[in-house]
Scaffold this motif. Structure first.
Motif, PDB file in Angstrom:
ATOM      1  N   TYR A  42     -32.473   1.533 -18.757  1.00  0.00           N
ATOM      2  CA  TYR A  42     -31.463   1.776 -19.792  1.00  0.00           C
ATOM      3  C   TYR A  42     -31.747   0.964 -21.064  1.00  0.00           C
ATOM      4  O   TYR A  42     -30.826   0.526 -21.748  1.00  0.00           O
ATOM      5  CB  TYR A  42     -30.053   1.494 -19.277  1.00  0.00           C
ATOM      6  CG  TYR A  42     -29.464   2.635 -18.497  1.00  0.00           C
ATOM      7  CD1 TYR A  42     -28.846   3.697 -19.142  1.00  0.00           C
ATOM      8  CD2 TYR A  42     -29.554   2.673 -17.114  1.00  0.00           C
ATOM      9  CE1 TYR A  42     -28.319   4.758 -18.431  1.00  0.00           C
ATOM     10  CE2 TYR A  42     -29.026   3.730 -16.383  1.00  0.00           C
ATOM     11  CZ  TYR A  42     -28.408   4.773 -17.055  1.00  0.00           C
ATOM     12  OH  TYR A  42     -27.895   5.819 -16.344  1.00  0.00           O
ATOM     13  N   GLY A  45     -30.419   3.712 -25.710  1.00  0.00           N
ATOM     14  CA  GLY A  45     -29.047   4.206 -25.724  1.00  0.00           C
ATOM     15  C   GLY A  45     -28.997   5.654 -26.154  1.00  0.00           C
ATOM     16  O   GLY A  45     -28.999   6.569 -25.348  1.00  0.00           O
ATOM     17  N   SER A  63     -39.688   3.631 -18.810  1.00  0.00           N
ATOM     18  CA  SER A  63     -38.271   3.313 -18.822  1.00  0.00           C
ATOM     19  C   SER A  63     -37.564   4.223 -17.830  1.00  0.00           C
ATOM     20  O   SER A  63     -38.041   5.318 -17.534  1.00  0.00           O
ATOM     21  CB  SER A  63     -37.674   3.506 -20.221  1.00  0.00           C
ATOM     22  OG  SER A  63     -36.306   3.136 -20.256  1.00  0.00           O
ATOM     23  N   GLN A  65     -33.735   6.046 -17.218  1.00  0.00           N
ATOM     24  CA  GLN A  65     -32.513   6.399 -17.926  1.00  0.00           C
ATOM     25  C   GLN A  65     -31.659   7.286 -17.029  1.00  0.00           C
ATOM     26  O   GLN A  65     -32.070   7.673 -15.941  1.00  0.00           O
ATOM     27  CB  GLN A  65     -32.852   7.128 -19.225  1.00  0.00           C
ATOM     28  CG  GLN A  65     -33.768   6.367 -20.175  1.00  0.00           C
ATOM     29  CD  GLN A  65     -33.089   5.238 -20.906  1.00  0.00           C
ATOM     30  OE1 GLN A  65     -33.673   4.202 -21.180  1.00  0.00           O
ATOM     31  NE2 GLN A  65     -31.822   5.403 -21.228  1.00  0.00           N
ATOM     32  N   HIS A  73     -22.900   6.193 -17.267  1.00  0.00           N
ATOM     33  CA  HIS A  73     -22.753   5.389 -18.471  1.00  0.00           C
ATOM     34  C   HIS A  73     -22.591   6.329 -19.662  1.00  0.00           C
ATOM     35  O   HIS A  73     -23.049   7.480 -19.629  1.00  0.00           O
ATOM     36  CB  HIS A  73     -23.976   4.495 -18.679  1.00  0.00           C
ATOM     37  CG  HIS A  73     -24.284   3.617 -17.501  1.00  0.00           C
ATOM     38  ND1 HIS A  73     -23.463   2.590 -17.103  1.00  0.00           N
ATOM     39  CD2 HIS A  73     -25.318   3.632 -16.617  1.00  0.00           C
ATOM     40  CE1 HIS A  73     -23.972   2.006 -16.039  1.00  0.00           C
ATOM     41  NE2 HIS A  73     -25.096   2.615 -15.720  1.00  0.00           N
ATOM     42  N   GLY A  76     -27.563   6.708 -23.050  1.00  0.00           N
ATOM     43  CA  GLY A  76     -28.791   6.617 -22.271  1.00  0.00           C
ATOM     44  C   GLY A  76     -29.256   7.935 -21.695  1.00  0.00           C
ATOM     45  O   GLY A  76     -30.143   7.960 -20.834  1.00  0.00           O
ATOM     46  N   TYR A 303     -30.834  -3.845 -15.966  1.00  0.00           N
ATOM     47  CA  TYR A 303     -29.779  -3.409 -16.881  1.00  0.00           C
ATOM     48  C   TYR A 303     -28.509  -4.173 -16.542  1.00  0.00           C
ATOM     49  O   TYR A 303     -27.725  -3.760 -15.707  1.00  0.00           O
ATOM     50  CB  TYR A 303     -29.601  -1.896 -16.710  1.00  0.00           C
ATOM     51  CG  TYR A 303     -28.432  -1.271 -17.417  1.00  0.00           C
ATOM     52  CD1 TYR A 303     -28.211  -1.468 -18.765  1.00  0.00           C
ATOM     53  CD2 TYR A 303     -27.558  -0.438 -16.728  1.00  0.00           C
ATOM     54  CE1 TYR A 303     -27.156  -0.851 -19.416  1.00  0.00           C
ATOM     55  CE2 TYR A 303     -26.492   0.175 -17.366  1.00  0.00           C
ATOM     56  CZ  TYR A 303     -26.301  -0.040 -18.714  1.00  0.00           C
ATOM     57  OH  TYR A 303     -25.247   0.573 -19.352  1.00  0.00           O
ATOM     58  N   TYR A 306     -25.682  -3.453 -21.581  1.00  0.00           N
ATOM     59  CA  TYR A 306     -25.450  -2.088 -22.045  1.00  0.00           C
ATOM     60  C   TYR A 306     -26.752  -1.463 -22.537  1.00  0.00           C
ATOM     61  O   TYR A 306     -27.737  -2.151 -22.805  1.00  0.00           O
ATOM     62  CB  TYR A 306     -24.384  -2.056 -23.145  1.00  0.00           C
ATOM     63  CG  TYR A 306     -24.664  -2.959 -24.312  1.00  0.00           C
ATOM     64  CD1 TYR A 306     -25.393  -2.516 -25.407  1.00  0.00           C
ATOM     65  CD2 TYR A 306     -24.207  -4.272 -24.324  1.00  0.00           C
ATOM     66  CE1 TYR A 306     -25.660  -3.348 -26.459  1.00  0.00           C
ATOM     67  CE2 TYR A 306     -24.459  -5.109 -25.384  1.00  0.00           C
ATOM     68  CZ  TYR A 306     -25.191  -4.643 -26.455  1.00  0.00           C
ATOM     69  OH  TYR A 306     -25.460  -5.474 -27.500  1.00  0.00           O
ATOM     70  N   ALA A 307     -26.733  -0.144 -22.619  1.00  0.00           N
ATOM     71  CA  ALA A 307     -27.937   0.592 -22.986  1.00  0.00           C
ATOM     72  C   ALA A 307     -28.232   0.433 -24.469  1.00  0.00           C
ATOM     73  O   ALA A 307     -27.331   0.312 -25.288  1.00  0.00           O
ATOM     74  CB  ALA A 307     -27.767   2.074 -22.637  1.00  0.00           C
ATOM     75  N   SER A 311     -32.427  -4.229 -22.674  1.00  0.00           N
ATOM     76  CA  SER A 311     -31.907  -5.237 -21.741  1.00  0.00           C
ATOM     77  C   SER A 311     -31.806  -6.611 -22.401  1.00  0.00           C
ATOM     78  O   SER A 311     -32.295  -7.614 -21.871  1.00  0.00           O
ATOM     79  CB  SER A 311     -32.776  -5.322 -20.483  1.00  0.00           C
ATOM     80  OG  SER A 311     -32.943  -4.065 -19.888  1.00  0.00           O
ATOM     81  N   ASN A 807     -21.433  -3.667 -16.307  1.00  0.00           N
ATOM     82  CA  ASN A 807     -21.998  -3.095 -17.521  1.00  0.00           C
ATOM     83  C   ASN A 807     -20.896  -2.760 -18.521  1.00  0.00           C
ATOM     84  O   ASN A 807     -20.046  -1.921 -18.230  1.00  0.00           O
ATOM     85  CB  ASN A 807     -22.785  -1.815 -17.229  1.00  0.00           C
ATOM     86  CG  ASN A 807     -24.029  -2.058 -16.405  1.00  0.00           C
ATOM     87  OD1 ASN A 807     -24.294  -1.355 -15.445  1.00  0.00           O
ATOM     88  ND2 ASN A 807     -24.804  -3.056 -16.778  1.00  0.00           N
TER      89      ASN A 807
END
Length: 887
Positions: A42, A45, A63, A65, A73, A76, A303, A306-307, A311, A807
């Motif tokens: 994440y 965003g 990555s 997501q 969430h 992301g 994570y 937050y995205a 990180s 989160n």
């Protein structure tokens, strides 16, 4: 009496610790540089959060997501971020398919059954069983969307299960067969969907356990081999402090298990690693990087918040913190071969560790290291005369901890050796002073260059807050292993808090080398609200220090999630006492002044803080690389179509900068300089020689990506960026409340006691959620012609959506810019979370305008835009680039 005094002095002044040794053997290569340790979970965003310059500079290769339209969430979504991810360095984008579910742990932690029937065409469902496992229908739906809507479906990795040892399948003796059957079902379903669309077999990763699980892994591999459903990537997590000591043994056990079972080696991705304490901390990150690079695995920072900020390894919408520079340095090793590094201790948490690499083609050797409070003796070996000659140049750059949201400028050269003699056996010893255990260092060794190698000439000094004279406040120790690593770290291991009395103050004495302008940077934590302090110089109030808010939604973030603020102060040559205080008058505290102080940095910016990026630090593509011809030794040769050199330059504040490129051409040639994908300068030179091309360009606070090209050939010596504040008059700035507001857009006034940094304590809210609700900026002098501009928006966005155990569920809000009555956007950007509706940051939207009269409209046709304080419109380039001969 004499003996007593002597003893007292001895105790008060202990001997300095002996340097620790790091041995790096450039003659003992260990394989191609993998570069997978800066993956993120994440880290992205929405599109542009992080910005493209941050993504490319950090050299993110992998990555994970959420799936398309996933509800775990609010940001992301993998389809929204894929273009930015794959723009330059992205190689494999993974999907946590279970993040389709909104709750954590997924489906209340209980394996979903068959209670729904999904419409695969629309994704809608009814609460009726249909004989098909619900999650299998979800998997099909998510994979179908990727297969049909992604531009890069064959670069995806599907991760069906996240931490199955803790979610859905905890009881292995009882749920083993269920999990293995479920694995085969989802594996087959994913491949079925890809085959349906004529795609190559999908890549699938698993099992995804929360930690190394030998028994579960054995059963999983045995079953997967027997049923032809082996994963393409083997996944588990390494999250705790102790994992810095145990990962290598876990990895060795895994490879031994493969051999025992007759399974060909499967690539490994540790899709979650590290704790809160590791994120944004260069001296911690290098310890993880070195382990994963040794093993040639990929890995992703966990994570925890937050995205959209890697990180906690980037700062503000477009800035670098110390962690980002560690990412960048690591990415700079692409194309190299790693070499054997011997630290004082291996597999011991929180110790000196490093990575060594050699790029023989460019004749450049690099060491990255950190993790100790002691000075470091570098024992460099294997410096082959055939590659480096008998004399080398050495530059050591330092990056320190600046907090999650604290801006880190371009790391400075803190130690340099110009023309160091290499011993006949290819060795060189170097001892480098260490700032603290959380700092990290980059050592670059090349043959002697045709430029002078020296310590950075810009004067700067720093002091830890706990080392100042403290009044009515308290020093707190921040144990790096406290709370199981579930905390954020402070530079130097301590900070100053309880700064909440009218007499609270931090004083220190500093001697500056000349009369001029200095930037004071304060690194600290402003929990949840913007706040203020007073700056005194020699006992007189000089200015107020305005802080923006920092994360405070969780107990682990409050007081510890640190950012920075910067203020200019005029100082005369000589000694001064600087004082940061909670009150102007000693009787009434300033709004929200209870701010944790970590560190103060004072830098001379009188001359615009010229920062040079030599050719030896640039990234090269398409056959470009360092040249070692006489007269241009150590210059970057960029010749012909497809060749390019990239520089990632820092602007500590948004505004105009003189960007100067020094280069040499053998004859008539050209040089093209681009900022992202927009041209800053495209010059032609009529004949050969050494030249400097300078362009005054608008740069954004944080990281700016410059690309250099030359169709006919140029050898680049360096790029130097200097603040040109006098050029800022070219930008047109408007208070949002003074602009034309349409629809529901309205002015909001704030109480000054809120501590807000909104200018005039006013802003405009209720922008967006329909085309009619927008802010209109009239065209005028300075932007009344077509062309490339930057629209700088000062904004606040504290929207969250949903709940999660740890989160913060932040929402990225978007601003869409249109020109005149044309509804087609001329630019848009997503705006990161600012922690408070009263705390304003800035985000730049690049736009290309096609008229000279059409007003600019800022809004959002489909959702709310952020609240807007003020807007600036700045031409990308002012004046005409100049090219002059040098030497």
């Amino acid at each position: 009496m004499t003996a007593l005094v002597a003893t007292t002095l001895t105790v008060a002044q202990p001997a300095a610790a002996e340097p620790e040794s790091l041995t790096v053997d450039f003659g003992a290569t260990t394989g191609d540089f993998r570069g997978g340790a800066t993956g993120t979970l994440y880290g992205f965003g929405d599109e542009g959060a992080p910005t493209q310059a941050l993504i490319n500079g950090a050299h993110i290769t992998n990555s994970s997501q959420k799936p398309p339209f996933g509800t775990q969430h609010p940001s992301g979504d993998i389809l929204k971020v894929e273009d930015g991810f794959f723009a330059k360095h992205g190689e494999e984008l993974a999907i946590y398919i279970q993040d389709h579910y909104p709750d954590w742990p997924y489906h209340r932690g209980v394996r979903v059954g068959d209670v729904r029937t999904y419409d695969q065409a629309t994704g809608e469902y009814v609460e009726e069983p249909n004989g098909v496992w619900d999650y299998l229908e979800v998997v099909e739906l998510m994979v179908e969307v990727v297969a049909t809507q992604s531009d890069h479906p064959e670069e995806y990795l599907f991760i069906p299960f996240n931490e199955p040892d803790g979610i859905w399948y905890q009881n292995w003796p009882n749920l083993r067969d269920t999990f293995l059957s479920d694995w085969k079902a989802v594996h087959d379903k994913i491949q079925e969907v890809y085959a349906r669309h004529g795609l190559a077999p999908a890549r699938i990763g698993g099992p995804g356990d929360a930690r190394w699980q030998p028994e579960r892994s054995r059963d999983f591999l045995t079953f997967a081999k027997q049923n032809d459903v082996l994963p393409d990537v083997f996944i588990w997590h390494e999250l705790g402090i102790e994992n810095l000591a145990t990962f290598r043994s876990h990895f060795a056990d895994y490879r031994a298990l493969e051999r025992e079972l007759g399974v060909a080696p499967i690539h490994v991705n540790i899709t979650e690693y590290g704790m809160l304490r590791d994120m944004g901390v260069p001296g911690q990150l290098i310890q993880w990087f070195s382990m994963f690079e040794d093993a040639k695995v990929d890995s992703q920072t966990a994570y925890w918040n937050y995205a959209g900020n890697f990180s906690d390894n980037s700062a503000r919408p477009n800035g670098a913190n110390g962690g980002w520079w560690m990412f960048k340095w690591y990415g700079d090793l692409a194309g190299s071969q790693t070499v054997r590094v011997t630290p004082p201790e291996l597999d011991v948490a929180d110790t000196l560790q490093g990575i060594g690499a050699i790029d023989a083609a460019n004749r450049r050797a690099t060491v990255l290291y950190g993790g100790t409070d002691s000075d470091v003796r570098l024992d460099l070996r294997g410096l082959s005369p055939a590659v480096f000659g008998q004399t080398v140049d050495v530059e050591v750059r330092e990056v320190t901890l600046t907090g999650a949201e604290g801006l880190a400028g371009t790391p400075r050269v803190v130690h340099a050796v110009d023309g160091a003699r290499v011993a006949k056996n290819g060795t060189l010893d170097l001892t480098v002073p260490t700032y603290d255990r959380y700092a990290a260092y980059q050592v670059v060794v090349t043959p002697a260059q045709d430029r002078t190698v020296a310590v950075d000439p810009v004067w700067t000094t720093s002091i830890e807050a706990e080392d100042t004279s403290i009044t009515a406040a308290r020093t707190y120790a921040q144990d790096p292993q406290g709370n199981g690593g579930w905390k954020f770290l402070a530079s130097g291991g301590e900070d100053v808090g309880s700064f909440n009395q009218p007499t609270s103050a931090a004083d220190w004495t500093v001697t500056v080398p000349r009369t001029g302008t200095y930037r004071l940077q304060v690194i600290g934590a402003t929990p949840g609200k913007p706040g203020r302090h007073a700056l005194f110089v020699d006992g007189a109030h000089r200015d107020d220090i305005q802080y923006t808010a920092d994360l405070a939604l969780t107990d682990t973030a409050r007081w510890q999630y640190r950012g920075s603020t910067e203020v200019a102060v005029e100082l005369s040559k000589g000694t001064h006492v600087l004082s940061v205080r909670a009150s102007r008058d000693g009787s009434q505290v300033l709004p929200n002044s209870d701010i944790t102080l970590d560190k103060f940095v004072l830098t001379d910016v009188t001359d615009g803080e010229p920062t040079t990026y030599p050719a030896s630090t640039l990234r090269y593509y398409g056959g470009a690389g360092l040249s070692w011809q006489s007269g241009t030794r150590g210059f970057g040769a960029v010749t012909g179509k497809g060749q390019r050199a990239d520089a990632y330059v820092t602007a500590m504040e948004t505004g105009y900068y003189d960007v100067a490129v020094e280069y040499h051409t053998a004859g008539a040639s050209d040089l093209r300089l681009e900022l992202g994908d927009r041209v800053l300068a495209d010059v032609r030179v009529p004949n050969g020689g050494h030249r400097r091309t300078t362009v005054r360009a608008h740069l954004n606070e944080g990281i700016n990506e410059l690309e250099l090209r030359s169709a006919r050939g140029a050898r680049v010596k360096s790029v130097t960026v200097t603040r040109a504040a006098e050029g800022d008059v070219a930008a047109s700035t408007f208070e949002a409340e003074d602009l034309t507001l349409r629809g529901d857009a309205a002015v909001v006034s704030l109480d000054p006691s809120s501590g807000t940094n909104a200018s005039g304590s006013k802003y405009v809210g209720w922008v967006g959620q329909g085309n009619g609700n927008h802010i209109a900026v009239p065209r005028g002098a300075g932007f009344d012609t077509p062309g490339d501009y930057d629209v700088v928006v000062h904004y606040a966005n504290a929207e969250t959506s949903g709940q999660h155990d740890y989160n913060p569920q932040v929402v990225d809000r978007q601003v869409v810019v249109t020109e005149g009555d044309d509804a087609a956007p001329v630019g848009s950007a997503y705006f990161r979370y600012t922690y408070s509706w009263h705390s304003f940051w800035q985000r730049t939207i690049p736009v290309t305008l096609t008229t000279g009269t059409g007003e600019l409209r800022l809004g959002n046709p489909t959702a709310w835009a952020p609240d807007i304080d003020r807007v600036s419109v700045a031409p990308l380039v002012v004046g005409t680039p100049t090219t002059t001969r040098v030497r």
